[in-house]
Write an enzyme that holds these catalytic residues in place. Structure first.
Site, PDB file in Angstrom:
ATOM      1  N   ASP A 107       0.865  -1.175   0.000  1.00  0.00           N
ATOM      2  CA  ASP A 107       0.000   0.000   0.000  1.00  0.00           C
ATOM      3  C   ASP A 107       0.906   1.231   0.000  1.00  0.00           C
ATOM      4  O   ASP A 107       2.132   1.120  -0.002  1.00  0.00           O
ATOM      5  CB  ASP A 107      -0.983  -0.046   1.170  1.00  0.00           C
ATOM      6  CG  ASP A 107      -0.283   0.128   2.493  1.00  0.00           C
ATOM      7  OD1 ASP A 107       0.955   0.296   2.510  1.00  0.00           O
ATOM      8  OD2 ASP A 107      -0.965   0.102   3.525  1.00  0.00           O
ATOM      9  N   ASP A 149      -7.788  -7.602   0.472  1.00  0.00           N
ATOM     10  CA  ASP A 149      -6.857  -7.870   1.571  1.00  0.00           C
ATOM     11  C   ASP A 149      -7.577  -7.504   2.849  1.00  0.00           C
ATOM     12  O   ASP A 149      -8.452  -6.623   2.845  1.00  0.00           O
ATOM     13  CB  ASP A 149      -5.586  -7.017   1.466  1.00  0.00           C
ATOM     14  CG  ASP A 149      -5.825  -5.606   1.989  1.00  0.00           C
ATOM     15  OD1 ASP A 149      -6.490  -4.817   1.279  1.00  0.00           O
ATOM     16  OD2 ASP A 149      -5.393  -5.295   3.111  1.00  0.00           O
ATOM     17  N   CYS A 185     -11.833 -29.009   6.601  1.00  0.00           N
ATOM     18  CA  CYS A 185     -10.622 -28.202   6.415  1.00  0.00           C
ATOM     19  C   CYS A 185      -9.387 -29.078   6.575  1.00  0.00           C
ATOM     20  O   CYS A 185      -9.317 -29.912   7.473  1.00  0.00           O
ATOM     21  CB  CYS A 185     -10.609 -27.069   7.436  1.00  0.00           C
ATOM     22  SG  CYS A 185      -9.187 -25.977   7.271  1.00  0.00           S
ATOM     23  N   CYS A 235      -6.271 -27.862   7.039  1.00  0.00           N
ATOM     24  CA  CYS A 235      -5.153 -27.118   7.630  1.00  0.00           C
ATOM     25  C   CYS A 235      -4.633 -27.842   8.870  1.00  0.00           C
ATOM     26  O   CYS A 235      -5.284 -28.729   9.419  1.00  0.00           O
ATOM     27  CB  CYS A 235      -5.571 -25.693   7.971  1.00  0.00           C
ATOM     28  SG  CYS A 235      -6.426 -25.506   9.544  1.00  0.00           S
ATOM     29  N   CYS A 275      -6.857 -27.939  12.006  1.00  0.00           N
ATOM     30  CA  CYS A 275      -8.010 -28.845  11.970  1.00  0.00           C
ATOM     31  C   CYS A 275      -7.615 -30.315  12.093  1.00  0.00           C
ATOM     32  O   CYS A 275      -8.478 -31.188  12.064  1.00  0.00           O
ATOM     33  CB  CYS A 275      -8.862 -28.572  10.732  1.00  0.00           C
ATOM     34  SG  CYS A 275      -9.755 -27.002  10.912  1.00  0.00           S
ATOM     35  N   HIS A 332      -5.699 -21.466  10.302  1.00  0.00           N
ATOM     36  CA  HIS A 332      -7.030 -21.947   9.909  1.00  0.00           C
ATOM     37  C   HIS A 332      -7.811 -20.864   9.166  1.00  0.00           C
ATOM     38  O   HIS A 332      -8.397 -21.117   8.108  1.00  0.00           O
ATOM     39  CB  HIS A 332      -7.842 -22.419  11.113  1.00  0.00           C
ATOM     40  CG  HIS A 332      -9.272 -22.656  10.743  1.00  0.00           C
ATOM     41  ND1 HIS A 332      -9.662 -23.776  10.041  1.00  0.00           N
ATOM     42  CD2 HIS A 332     -10.382 -21.890  10.876  1.00  0.00           C
ATOM     43  CE1 HIS A 332     -10.950 -23.700   9.776  1.00  0.00           C
ATOM     44  NE2 HIS A 332     -11.421 -22.559  10.278  1.00  0.00           N
TER      45      HIS A 332
END
Lengths: 379, 379
Positions: free
Chosen positions: B94, B267, B305, B307, B310, B335
């Protein structure tokens, strides 16, 4: 056949260093070996895959902390420490004895039990040897430690003798209370800095049916030479065919000096605690990564290290600490744990080659050398 | 041939949702896409491999923070953001405009520059459009944002017009100042909650040689419907063949509602910030993992999930937060970022099938449903 075995494959010719394999229900541990500390069922800041990637084969959990939070019944219902953490290798739990001592919550030790205050909510808690084993059976560790009576050093000789003798009686009570045959029990040798007492304690415990033996009550502020002296005086009185574990030790030099005296297993918070405090272990001593000299240094902490931290520049690692980003402590913890595992792998290889003393001399020369820049020694 | 390309492969028949690929010097980004925020050159708590494992293809860094610490010259000497972080995909930075506004350090905005106080040491800093581009060229991002003038809402109409017009003039100055052909410049549409002003700003910026267009000054406290209204009013006035980026947005519902109105890139700190605060996104709304109901729950946060969080039980995740362990925030951040990437992947698939509205309706039904237990709604 027992769930536990310990086989010595090599004995260094010039020192008491041994190279072995400790077999447990959750797999084998190459010794000498270093166990990262996962006090509250997590090695601080690392996912369990990251712990495994450091090369660690066995980790440690703290009975005292886990009994208070989340409680051992909750741990059991969540699948034990293995189920919670998903660590696939062996786990050792301490007994709570050292934490009660070190957290200064101790109120009273009687023959029956230790009474202390919770550091979380101040509640009065009583811990017997039997209860310590019950908790550890709920935690489901592969190795349970006996509850011992640790005294602060220096102490009156009578107090040291008294605590040592109580520790032996408590060790027997732990053995009698144990019900799981998939959990090993390790005794703990006490006796302060008195070599004769240590030998006496080791001899008596060796006659009992423990799967391993620990040396406790060291690394509590005594000079390193005193620690080495006690280790050297104790190991000859322990069975040669059982693993020997030096609790809470230590610096890289401490590890090698104690391996030379016959120790097989270690645990210590130093790699993770120092990592969180921006100190990185290397073959040329510790690097204080916050120092300004690292600001634009594009080199890694350690060019020989394959950990994820050493893919980054020192300048980036310094930035993370200065900016108070979590990733700084995470990366330095990973590096230090990886470094400790590398030391142990090198030590094992040196013992196999019968060149352990040579290896220790080489490492000590590096660790005690001047750091790579003068600025690194500034605070 | 330009280093940057944007190709739209599918256009949803019922909404303004598009499915595209944005090509940059550091690889491609599938759109709609979500960029994790790496404010200080680190996505908080994650190693760069963990960021990649969430499925993210492009990340964001904050010019304001990096210019203050470690300084853009230091970043440049350390190999730019790519060299520091080792992120192999594209990076967007940015301009500093929003941070100056949101950190309330603003002192004065003149035609020439913004003057503000550093939140680190209180030093007075002046930022011109030209300097913002110079900093971003040192950071080495693939996409640089123009410096814009953000005003707090609600604001007097004159102030909104004034800031919008200044943002256009500053955008032109940024374009003139730019020297790197391997860095794209994205313009930022301002104009508060006035659809006419937004359209005017978008039209004017569209005539300039930008590689992409952002909508700024939203997600600053206005009702979601107001945000959606402005997005809907702005997108038709932007080029169809350039990526459209909605800055700082948002909740999962916000993402889908804005994709439906023509947005390609997002974002937001929400997945990591909420993760650090023990809140996990799921298809059935947010789970507050500190709640006592999760204490002995052996289920994962989300059975669909993949990840690392999880793989663990909810009970373990709760324990980590209650015990104040770093691993709790780390796992929930992983997660949530994984969840956001899954939403985007599902959205892309739905657009390809021409069924985006159907998909949005299904997800909203889940998110707005009752949580799995009543206790989950308690604080």
């Amino acid at each position: 056949m027992s769930h536990f075995q310990y086989n010595i494959h090599h004995q260094d010719p010039a020192t008491a260093a041994r190279r072995g394999v400790f077999t447990t229900p959750h797999g084998r541990v190459q010794t000498p070996g270093f166990m990262p500390v996962g006090t509250q069922a997590t090695v601080k800041g690392l996912t369990i895959d990251q712990v495994a990637a450091t090369g660690a084969e066995m980790i440690l959990g703290n009975t005292y902390h886990l009994a208070l939070r989340p409680g051992h019944e909750t741990v059991r219902r969540l699948g034990g420490l293995h189920g919670m953490t998903l660590w696939q290798g062996p786990i050792l739990t301490d007994s709570g004895g050292f934490q009660i001592f070190s957290l200064e919550g101790i109120r009273e030790v009687s023959e029956q039990q230790a009474t202390f205050r919770s550091h979380i909510d101040g509640a009065i808690i009583q811990l017997t040897p039997e209860h310590s084993i019950e908790i550890q059976e709920s935690l489901g560790s592969d190795v349970a430690m006996v509850l011992d009576h640790v005294v602060a050093l220096p102490a009156e000789p009578d107090a040291v003798v008294d605590a040592m003798e109580r520790s032996i009686r408590w060790a027997k009570r732990c053995l009698n209370a144990a019900t799981r045959d998939d959990q090993a029990r390790f005794a703990i040798v006490q006796g302060g800095l008195d070599a004769k007492l240590r030998a006496e304690c080791a001899t008596e415990l060796s006659s009992l049916a423990f799967e391993g033996f620990a040396i406790g009550g060291l690394s509590v502020g005594e000079p390193p030479e005193e620690m080495y002296r006690i280790t050297a005086a104790t190991c000859p009185h322990l069975p040669t065919d059982k693993p020997r574990y030096l609790m809470g030790v230590g610096t890289p030099i401490d590890l090698l000096e104690n391996i030379a005296r016959g120790i097989d297993l270690f645990d210590c918070v130093m790699p993770t605690r120092n990592g969180r405090n921006a100190m990185a272990f290397t073959d040329r001593g510790q690097i204080k990564i916050r120092n300004a000299v690292h600001r634009e240094d594009t080199r890694p902490l350690d060019p020989d290290c394959h950990c994820v931290a050493c893919r980054h520049s020192r300048g980036y690692l310094r930035h993370l600490f200065i900016a108070k980003e979590m990733l700084g402590p995470i990366l330095l913890s990973i590096h230090n744990l990886t470094y400790y595992q590398r030391i142990m792998a090198e030590a094992r290889a040196a013992i196999e080659l019968g060149r352990f003393s040579e290896y220790v001399a080489k490492k000590k020369k590096g660790w005690l050398s001047q750091p790579t820049t003068n600025a690194e020694t500034r605070g």
